[in-house]
Design a protein around this motif. Structure first.
Motif, PDB file in Angstrom:
ATOM      1  N   UNK A 132       0.815  -1.207   0.000  1.00 27.91           N
ATOM      2  CA  UNK A 132       0.000   0.000   0.000  1.00 27.91           C
ATOM      3  C   UNK A 132       0.856   1.268   0.000  1.00 27.91           C
ATOM      4  N   UNK A 133       0.210   2.365  -0.394  1.00 25.92           N
ATOM      5  CA  UNK A 133       0.798   3.696  -0.397  1.00 25.92           C
ATOM      6  C   UNK A 133      -0.123   4.609   0.393  1.00 25.92           C
ATOM      7  N   UNK A 134       0.454   5.422   1.253  1.00 27.47           N
ATOM      8  CA  UNK A 134      -0.344   6.310   2.097  1.00 27.47           C
ATOM      9  C   UNK A 134       0.070   7.757   1.867  1.00 27.47           C
ATOM     10  N   UNK A 135      -0.932   8.599   1.604  1.00 26.84           N
ATOM     11  CA  UNK A 135      -0.726  10.042   1.470  1.00 26.84           C
ATOM     12  C   UNK A 135      -1.035  10.661   2.832  1.00 26.84           C
ATOM     13  N   UNK A 142      -2.485  14.127  11.444  1.00 22.72           N
ATOM     14  CA  UNK A 142      -1.947  12.813  11.114  1.00 22.72           C
ATOM     15  C   UNK A 142      -2.899  12.024  10.222  1.00 22.72           C
ATOM     16  N   UNK A 143      -3.857  12.699   9.613  1.00 22.14           N
ATOM     17  CA  UNK A 143      -4.785  12.018   8.720  1.00 22.14           C
ATOM     18  C   UNK A 143      -4.068  11.536   7.466  1.00 22.14           C
ATOM     19  N   UNK A 144      -4.564  10.416   6.915  1.00 22.94           N
ATOM     20  CA  UNK A 144      -3.922   9.865   5.728  1.00 22.94           C
ATOM     21  C   UNK A 144      -4.963   9.192   4.840  1.00 22.94           C
ATOM     22  N   UNK A 145      -4.619   9.096   3.570  1.00 23.68           N
ATOM     23  CA  UNK A 145      -5.419   8.379   2.579  1.00 23.68           C
ATOM     24  C   UNK A 145      -4.569   7.216   2.094  1.00 23.68           C
ATOM     25  N   UNK A 146      -5.036   6.012   2.336  1.00 25.46           N
ATOM     26  CA  UNK A 146      -4.282   4.794   2.069  1.00 25.46           C
ATOM     27  C   UNK A 146      -4.921   4.047   0.905  1.00 25.46           C
ATOM     28  N   UNK A 147      -4.091   3.598  -0.044  1.00 23.94           N
ATOM     29  CA  UNK A 147      -4.579   2.878  -1.223  1.00 23.94           C
ATOM     30  C   UNK A 147      -3.724   1.634  -1.406  1.00 23.94           C
ATOM     31  N   UNK A 148      -4.374   0.508  -1.658  1.00 27.46           N
ATOM     32  CA  UNK A 148      -3.638  -0.722  -1.907  1.00 27.46           C
ATOM     33  C   UNK A 148      -4.274  -1.896  -1.213  1.00 27.46           C
ATOM     34  N   UNK A 149      -3.446  -2.826  -0.769  1.00 29.97           N
ATOM     35  CA  UNK A 149      -3.910  -4.009  -0.046  1.00 29.97           C
ATOM     36  C   UNK A 149      -3.392  -3.919   1.382  1.00 29.97           C
ATOM     37  N   UNK A 150      -4.318  -3.858   2.344  1.00 30.25           N
ATOM     38  CA  UNK A 150      -3.952  -3.681   3.742  1.00 30.25           C
ATOM     39  C   UNK A 150      -4.924  -4.474   4.601  1.00 30.25           C
ATOM     40  N   UNK A 151      -4.552  -4.681   5.862  1.00 30.24           N
ATOM     41  CA  UNK A 151      -5.409  -5.435   6.772  1.00 30.24           C
ATOM     42  C   UNK A 151      -6.713  -4.685   7.005  1.00 30.24           C
ATOM     43  N   UNK A 189      -8.724   3.739   2.082  1.00 28.87           N
ATOM     44  CA  UNK A 189      -9.082   4.040   3.466  1.00 28.87           C
ATOM     45  C   UNK A 189      -8.641   5.449   3.837  1.00 28.87           C
ATOM     46  N   UNK A 190      -9.480   6.139   4.592  1.00 23.99           N
ATOM     47  CA  UNK A 190      -9.122   7.418   5.213  1.00 23.99           C
ATOM     48  C   UNK A 190      -9.072   7.195   6.712  1.00 23.99           C
ATOM     49  N   UNK A 191      -7.953   7.538   7.344  1.00 24.00           N
ATOM     50  CA  UNK A 191      -7.805   7.295   8.771  1.00 24.00           C
ATOM     51  C   UNK A 191      -6.986   8.404   9.404  1.00 24.00           C
ATOM     52  N   UNK A 192      -7.041   8.462  10.731  1.00 29.18           N
ATOM     53  CA  UNK A 192      -6.278   9.484  11.421  1.00 29.18           C
ATOM     54  C   UNK A 192      -6.403   9.367  12.923  1.00 29.18           C
ATOM     55  N   UNK A 213      -6.892  -6.073  -7.696  1.00 29.86           N
ATOM     56  CA  UNK A 213      -6.672  -4.786  -7.058  1.00 29.86           C
ATOM     57  C   UNK A 213      -7.759  -3.788  -7.423  1.00 29.86           C
ATOM     58  N   UNK A 214      -8.432  -3.305  -6.404  1.00 34.04           N
ATOM     59  CA  UNK A 214      -9.427  -2.240  -6.546  1.00 34.04           C
ATOM     60  C   UNK A 214     -10.509  -2.574  -7.565  1.00 34.04           C
ATOM     61  N   UNK A 215     -10.816  -3.871  -7.744  1.00 30.72           N
ATOM     62  CA  UNK A 215     -11.891  -4.296  -8.625  1.00 30.72           C
ATOM     63  C   UNK A 215     -13.181  -4.371  -7.805  1.00 30.72           C
ATOM     64  N   UNK A 216     -14.050  -3.392  -7.984  1.00 30.88           N
ATOM     65  CA  UNK A 216     -15.273  -3.316  -7.195  1.00 30.88           C
ATOM     66  C   UNK A 216     -16.484  -3.824  -7.980  1.00 30.88           C
ATOM     67  N   UNK A 217     -16.245  -4.648  -9.001  1.00 34.08           N
ATOM     68  CA  UNK A 217     -17.340  -5.194  -9.792  1.00 34.08           C
ATOM     69  C   UNK A 217     -18.249  -6.035  -8.910  1.00 34.08           C
ATOM     70  N   UNK A 218     -19.510  -5.704  -8.874  1.00 31.40           N
ATOM     71  CA  UNK A 218     -20.449  -6.446  -8.031  1.00 31.40           C
ATOM     72  C   UNK A 218     -20.700  -7.853  -8.553  1.00 31.40           C
ATOM     73  N   UNK A 219     -20.323  -8.122  -9.806  1.00 28.60           N
ATOM     74  CA  UNK A 219     -20.547  -9.436 -10.377  1.00 28.60           C
ATOM     75  C   UNK A 219     -19.417 -10.413 -10.072  1.00 28.60           C
ATOM     76  N   UNK A 220     -18.260  -9.907  -9.628  1.00 27.05           N
ATOM     77  CA  UNK A 220     -17.107 -10.785  -9.444  1.00 27.05           C
ATOM     78  C   UNK A 220     -16.532 -10.774  -8.026  1.00 27.05           C
ATOM     79  N   UNK A 221     -16.663  -9.665  -7.328  1.00 26.91           N
ATOM     80  CA  UNK A 221     -15.976  -9.561  -6.041  1.00 26.91           C
ATOM     81  C   UNK A 221     -16.896  -8.961  -4.983  1.00 26.91           C
ATOM     82  N   UNK A 222     -16.673  -9.325  -3.733  1.00 24.93           N
ATOM     83  CA  UNK A 222     -17.420  -8.673  -2.653  1.00 24.93           C
ATOM     84  C   UNK A 222     -16.941  -7.248  -2.466  1.00 24.93           C
TER      85      UNK A 222
END
Length: 587
Positions: A132-135, A142-151, A189-192, A213-222
């Motif tokens: 993941x990468x966090x902005x 200390x707020x951040x925007x996190x993108x990728x695969x994380x727990x 994710x947005x966290x802080x 990665x980031x596939x939000x298709x309702x037909x293939x993935x939850x």
């Protein structure tokens, strides 16, 4: 006999790793190596977390010292070897339960990254666990925007448990909806953190390979929306947390595989915990609804509960007792007792006795290793090994003290070195918790004017024996005296004799107006020399003579120019004395 065999296997593996790593003693992977501290700063028995470790993790590592981390070797390894003792209800085995490569660090001043690649996972070839990468630093905090695969965000972070048996609460699954806190999933994710509050909102999808990665298709993935908020656990010993998940899982025709509809599932949880220097108690109740369309079962209630007590026995020994109940199956429960001994801070031996309904207890052992690291040393990216306190690697922290003050130095020898104290405070990332001006941050209290509230002995005791979540950086007595001297002068000192140095703008960019005010008798001449720290070498700009204010003879001002961003030291010289004012330019 089986117990002896399993013990012998584990001890042989331990002996091998201990001998192989004897030269690299005081240890832990990427970030402790980068910061030059022991793994015990963030971990109990790794990967179990201290409260400071939790704050580091929940801020996506942004409160660490970026400049030290940039110099460090960004890759480390983790190894778990697990032996299960066979009995009539359980098969015996000895496997490499986990062999992973870990990486992490900073990309500039606003971004952090982390990657965890399983080479072997539970005895089989593993996949990418996290990447993941966090902005960071959003909304001036200390707020951040996190993108990728994380727990999957969760208050008690079971992925960092050190027991051999997993939390049933974290691993329970009903039907097709496998969302649980032990997952690592693709998402945003947005966290802080704000004082004692920690919060997170994330939009998550599947936990599969990179192709998902980031596939939000309702037909293939939850897909799921995850909300978390908790209070406490940093400066106060107790914490309470709430979690809510609402998700959608695809339902496909069993014969053709054609998408039919989305199945809704929910999770709600309440978490309570108490942690001090010796004890850690935590408990959680989880409720939700789930379905298994394949067998025509819908809206199945899902419930879970656990209570856990952990005790630090001293001498790197920890004991833990947990009672787990999971899902709607009342037989899905366990009682586990674990005893861990850290041979070294990065080498742990764990033994576990786990009991289940209607089955004989399971005895197991684990050897856990993480590294590389060497006592008092840092592994650098250029393959060099240097002292953790070597001056050439000391650089200012990632945030700037808007108002930086040093006590009036004397041309003669002094019992403490204020300039060195300033460098140690900056290099240890203290501003990350105590705020840019040391007037209080999202985690740590104000240090400004602390000398009016506590004696020097009391301040030194807090540094030498820190209260959670403040870490123990292992400073020696001379370093502690230097730090006390520095932070005791942030507001001008107990006798109000120290010059106060300010910059405008703060933080500085390419140039700034510097103001130096002397509470006592003003000096005859004041000059400043900006110096750029570049590893073991330095670069300086021209010497600037400050102008005495006509309206206030105690105040001197001038304009300083910085040729580039990064760590600088501004030397303030007056009447034969020199102050070192560390700061970061362009941050």
């Amino acid at each position: 006999m089986r117990l002896l065999v399993a013990s012998a296997r584990t001890l042989c593996a331990a002996a091998f790793i201990f001998l192989a790593t004897q030269a690299h003693a005081d240890a832990v992977p990427v970030f402790a190596n980068g910061q030059g501290v022991s793994c015990e700063t963030c971990h109990t028995t790794f990967p179990g977390m201290t409260r400071y470790g939790m704050s580091v993790m929940m801020t996506n590592f942004q409160i660490l010292n970026r400049h030290l981390q940039d110099q460090a070797l960004p890759i480390s390894a983790r190894l778990y070897i697990t032996s299960l003792l066979a009995n009539k209800d359980h098969a015996g085995s000895t496997v490499v339960d986990d062999l992973s490569l870990l990486g992490g660090g900073f990309l500039g001043r606003n971004f952090t990254w982390y990657a965890e690649q399983h080479v072997i996972d539970s005895g089989v070839i593993g996949q990418t666990e996290q990447v993941w990468l966090s902005w960071n630093g959003l909304l001036h905090g200390t707020n951040s925007l996190q993108v990728g695969k994380f727990h999957t965000p969760f208050p008690f972070m079971p992925a960092h448990a050190w027991t051999i048996s997993p939390y049933l609460l974290a691993a329970q699954t009903t039907g097709q909806n496998a969302f649980n806190p032990n997952d690592a999933r693709w998402g945003v994710a947005f966290s802080g953190m704000s004082n004692e509050f920690m919060y997170n909102v994330s939009w998550l999808t599947d936990s599969g390979p990179t192709g998902d990665a980031l596939d939000y298709s309702k037909e293939h993935h939850p897909r799921a929306l995850d909300l978390n908020v908790s209070y406490g656990g940093m400066m106060i010993p107790w914490s309470v947390g709430l979690v809510g998940i609402r998700g959608f899982s695809p339902v496909n025709d069993p014969a053709s595989g054609t998408f039919l509809t989305s199945n809704t599932f929910t999770r709600e949880g309440l978490y309570l915990a108490y942690q001090d220097s010796a004890w850690h108690y935590q408990t959680m109740y989880l409720h939700g609804t789930d379905s298994n369309p394949d067998v025509g079962v819908f809206n199945v209630p899902l419930n879970g509960f656990f209570f856990e007590a952990e005790r630090d026995l001293g001498w790197r020994n920890h004991i833990l007792l947990r009672y787990d109940v999971a899902s709607s199956d009342t037989l899905n429960r366990q009682v586990v007792m674990d005893l861990a001994h850290n041979v070294l801070p990065n080498v742990a031996l764990i033994g576990e006795l786990a009991g289940y309904p209607g089955a004989r207890p399971q005895i197991s052992f684990r050897l856990a290793y993480a590294g590389p690291y060497e006592t008092g040393k840092r592994f650098l990216a250029n393959n060099h090994i240097v002292s953790a306190n070597e001056p050439s690697i000391i650089a200012p922290a990632q945030t700037v003290a808007v108002e930086t003050v040093a006590a009036s130095p004397s041309p003669t020898a002094a019992p403490s070195d204020v300039n060195n104290g300033a460098k140690l405070v900056q290099a240890s990332g203290c501003a990350g918790c105590h705020g840019a001006t040391f007037k209080g941050g999202s985690v740590g209290p104000s240090l400004y004017g602390i000398e009016h509230k506590l004696t020097s002995t009391q301040i030194a005791d807090f540094i030498a024996h820190p209260r959670p979540p403040m870490p123990n950086f292992g400073f020696n007595a001379n370093q502690i005296n230097d730090i006390v001297a520095y932070i005791s002068t942030l507001d001008g000192g107990a006798n109000n004799e120290a010059p106060v140095v300010t910059f405008n703008p703060s933080p500085p960019t390419d140039e700034a107006t510097i103001t130096v005010r002397f509470p006592g008798t003003p000096p005859k001449d004041v000059s400043v020399l900006p110096i750029m720290q570049m590893g073991s070498s330095t670069m300086q700009t021209r010497l600037i003579h400050l102008t005495q204010s006509a309206g206030d003879p105690h105040t001197y001002t001038g304009k300083v120019v910085f040729s580039m961003g990064g760590p600088w030291t501004v030397k303030v010289q007056y009447d034969g004395n020199t102050l070192d004012v560390p700061l970061n330019v362009g941050q």
